[in-house]
Design an enzyme around this catalytic site. Structure first.
Site, PDB file in Angstrom:
ATOM      1  N   GLY A 172       0.797  -1.227   0.000  1.00  9.85           N
ATOM      2  CA  GLY A 172       0.000   0.000   0.000  1.00  9.85           C
ATOM      3  C   GLY A 172       0.824   1.268   0.000  1.00  9.85           C
ATOM      4  O   GLY A 172       0.483   2.240   0.667  1.00  9.85           O
ATOM      5  N   SER A 173       1.901   1.292  -0.796  1.00  9.96           N
ATOM      6  CA  SER A 173       2.713   2.518  -0.819  1.00  9.96           C
ATOM      7  C   SER A 173       1.954   3.652  -1.502  1.00  9.96           C
ATOM      8  O   SER A 173       2.134   4.825  -1.162  1.00  9.96           O
ATOM      9  CB  SER A 173       4.062   2.264  -1.503  1.00  9.96           C
ATOM     10  N   ARG A 227     -16.512 -14.149  -7.142  1.00 13.63           N
ATOM     11  CA  ARG A 227     -16.166 -12.721  -7.240  1.00 13.63           C
ATOM     12  C   ARG A 227     -17.354 -11.817  -6.932  1.00 13.63           C
ATOM     13  O   ARG A 227     -17.220 -10.810  -6.235  1.00 13.63           O
ATOM     14  CB  ARG A 227     -15.678 -12.399  -8.656  1.00 13.63           C
ATOM     15  N   MET A 238      -5.137  -6.942  -5.625  1.00 10.96           N
ATOM     16  CA  MET A 238      -4.838  -7.974  -6.616  1.00 10.96           C
ATOM     17  C   MET A 238      -6.043  -8.853  -6.908  1.00 10.96           C
ATOM     18  O   MET A 238      -5.932 -10.079  -6.940  1.00 10.96           O
ATOM     19  CB  MET A 238      -3.654  -8.823  -6.138  1.00 10.96           C
ATOM     20  N   ARG A 239      -7.182  -8.226  -7.131  1.00 13.87           N
ATOM     21  CA  ARG A 239      -8.364  -8.994  -7.509  1.00 13.87           C
ATOM     22  C   ARG A 239      -9.078  -8.261  -8.640  1.00 13.87           C
ATOM     23  O   ARG A 239      -9.060  -7.027  -8.705  1.00 13.87           O
ATOM     24  CB  ARG A 239      -9.340  -9.125  -6.333  1.00 13.87           C
ATOM     25  N   HIS A 276      -1.859   1.768 -12.847  1.00 16.19           N
ATOM     26  CA  HIS A 276      -1.222   0.614 -13.496  1.00 16.19           C
ATOM     27  C   HIS A 276       0.200   1.012 -13.888  1.00 16.19           C
ATOM     28  O   HIS A 276       0.405   2.087 -14.451  1.00 16.19           O
ATOM     29  CB  HIS A 276      -2.030   0.212 -14.735  1.00 16.19           C
ATOM     30  N   ASP A 336      -7.621  -3.157 -17.099  1.00 18.53           N
ATOM     31  CA  ASP A 336      -6.782  -1.966 -17.306  1.00 18.53           C
ATOM     32  C   ASP A 336      -7.159  -1.219 -18.585  1.00 18.53           C
ATOM     33  O   ASP A 336      -6.303  -0.668 -19.279  1.00 18.53           O
ATOM     34  CB  ASP A 336      -5.290  -2.353 -17.343  1.00 18.53           C
ATOM     35  N   GLU A 378       4.312   7.033  -9.696  1.00 21.83           N
ATOM     36  CA  GLU A 378       2.996   6.643  -9.157  1.00 21.83           C
ATOM     37  C   GLU A 378       2.647   7.495  -7.949  1.00 21.83           C
ATOM     38  O   GLU A 378       1.509   7.966  -7.811  1.00 21.83           O
ATOM     39  CB  GLU A 378       3.001   5.165  -8.739  1.00 21.83           C
TER      40      GLU A 378
END
Lengths: 222, 222
Positions: A15-16, A68, A93-94, A112, A148, A177
């Site tokens: 979580g940066s 999901r 990551m889902r 991304h 994406d 980012e």
């Protein structure tokens, strides 16, 4: 808006990018509040970051759900409990489903690590190295049903240098980012983003003079 | 090499990239000679440019040949007659076949108006506008059997600005094309490019100090 924008952040790892947004909220650059951080993994360091900043940190284990959609129903419920108006994916990551997207139309952001549409999906930095590009970067976009593929808000480019590894290139991209993701969140919080098809229009900053200009200035610039 | 590199340029239209290379050869930046300019179209302005600079200008009409391979056989014959060692595509609107590529291995260059692998093929600038990217640019690459898929030598990025049209964006990209295409040709002429799989390695400029450095300098810098 009289009350600051309420943001929910979804993480799976360190979580940066979450940290970069927390920092700009705390120093007053972004007028918003992160009301919850949710992770599908209990060991995500992003949850610990949240707790350090007194933000509710919630572990929502995807393995407890049948699929999901069922998971996203629970996500939406939790986000709504906290009054979230903007969902920020920060290394989540889902794959998110229309259940989440329809609950937050044009209000789910992702970043991304490539200049989309180049190198979507996993391991974007390694994809760029394998292709042999000279420039790559990162892209903040609204999330849509594709991988994406959503409308682009901001992109930043960095060079690929001789001898780069996935690690060195990822670090160079991550620096960007941490600049552009908070900037995009700020634009959203200021109500300056509008989406028309694939085009994201960014309205001028409220401080930008548009109509008249007095001379001499009657107030100092912000 | 004692004699300058012999270059053949293929054009279909105005050949503004041809002009940028001619200019840098004439001012001594690139140590090379354009020995022929070939066009599949008789009305290509690139042929007129060539004549103005006393370069043999050849019209090779593709309609006189039974197919792509037959045309490329004639191209190769002509290029060899002139002793060409590097083939430069400058707005050549035809797909080249292995006939040409095998005759000039790792010695056919092209420039594409996008940050490949994004937006290959025709109308790259309009593709970028339609997608809604914030950054696009141009790519100089070695030509391989695919469409705009060959190993990349140089890329340059430009912003897409609000209100851009295909024309305004193309003009902004073209400014960069005219910088990076001659630069890549120069690197080739200096023997500094090597290709390994998809990776193009650029050797340091001969003027770059590599081994020792005397102090004080015994010769002034170039």
């Amino acid at each position: 808006m009289s009350t600051p924008l309420k943001i929910g952040v979804l993480v799976s790892g360190s979580g940066s990018n979450l940290q970069s947004i927390i920092t700009q909220i705390e120093n007053g650059t972004i007028d918003a509040e992160i009301v919850c951080v949710i992770s599908n993994r209990s060991d995500a360091y992003g949850l610990e970051r949240a707790q350090r900043h007194k933000i509710p940190a919630i572990h929502l284990d995807h393995r407890r759900f049948s699929g999901r959609e069922a998971y996203d129903v629970a996500l939406v419920e939790t986000l709504r409990e906290y009054g979230v108006r903007l969902v920020v994916l920060a290394g989540f990551m889902r794959i998110v489903t229309p259940v989440l997207l329809n609950a937050f139309p044009h209000a789910v952001l992702n970043i991304h690590p490539a200049l989309l549409p180049a190198f979507p999906g996993l391991h974007a930095q390694q994809q760029a190295l394998d292709y042999g590009v000279r420039l790559t970067g990162c892209t903040v976009h609204f999330v849509d049903a594709g991988t994406d593929t959503g409308p682009i808000i901001i992109q930043a480019a960095v060079p690929v240098l001789p001898g780069d590894t996935e690690e060195s290139l990822s670090a160079r991209i991550q620096t960007e980012e941490h600049r552009i993701y908070p900037a995009a969140v700020r634009m959203f919080a200021e109500g300056r983003l509008s989406v028309n098809g694939r085009t994201v229009t960014i309205a001028p900053h409220p401080a930008t003079p548009t109509g008249s200009l007095e001379n001499p200035a009657v107030e100092p610039p912000a």
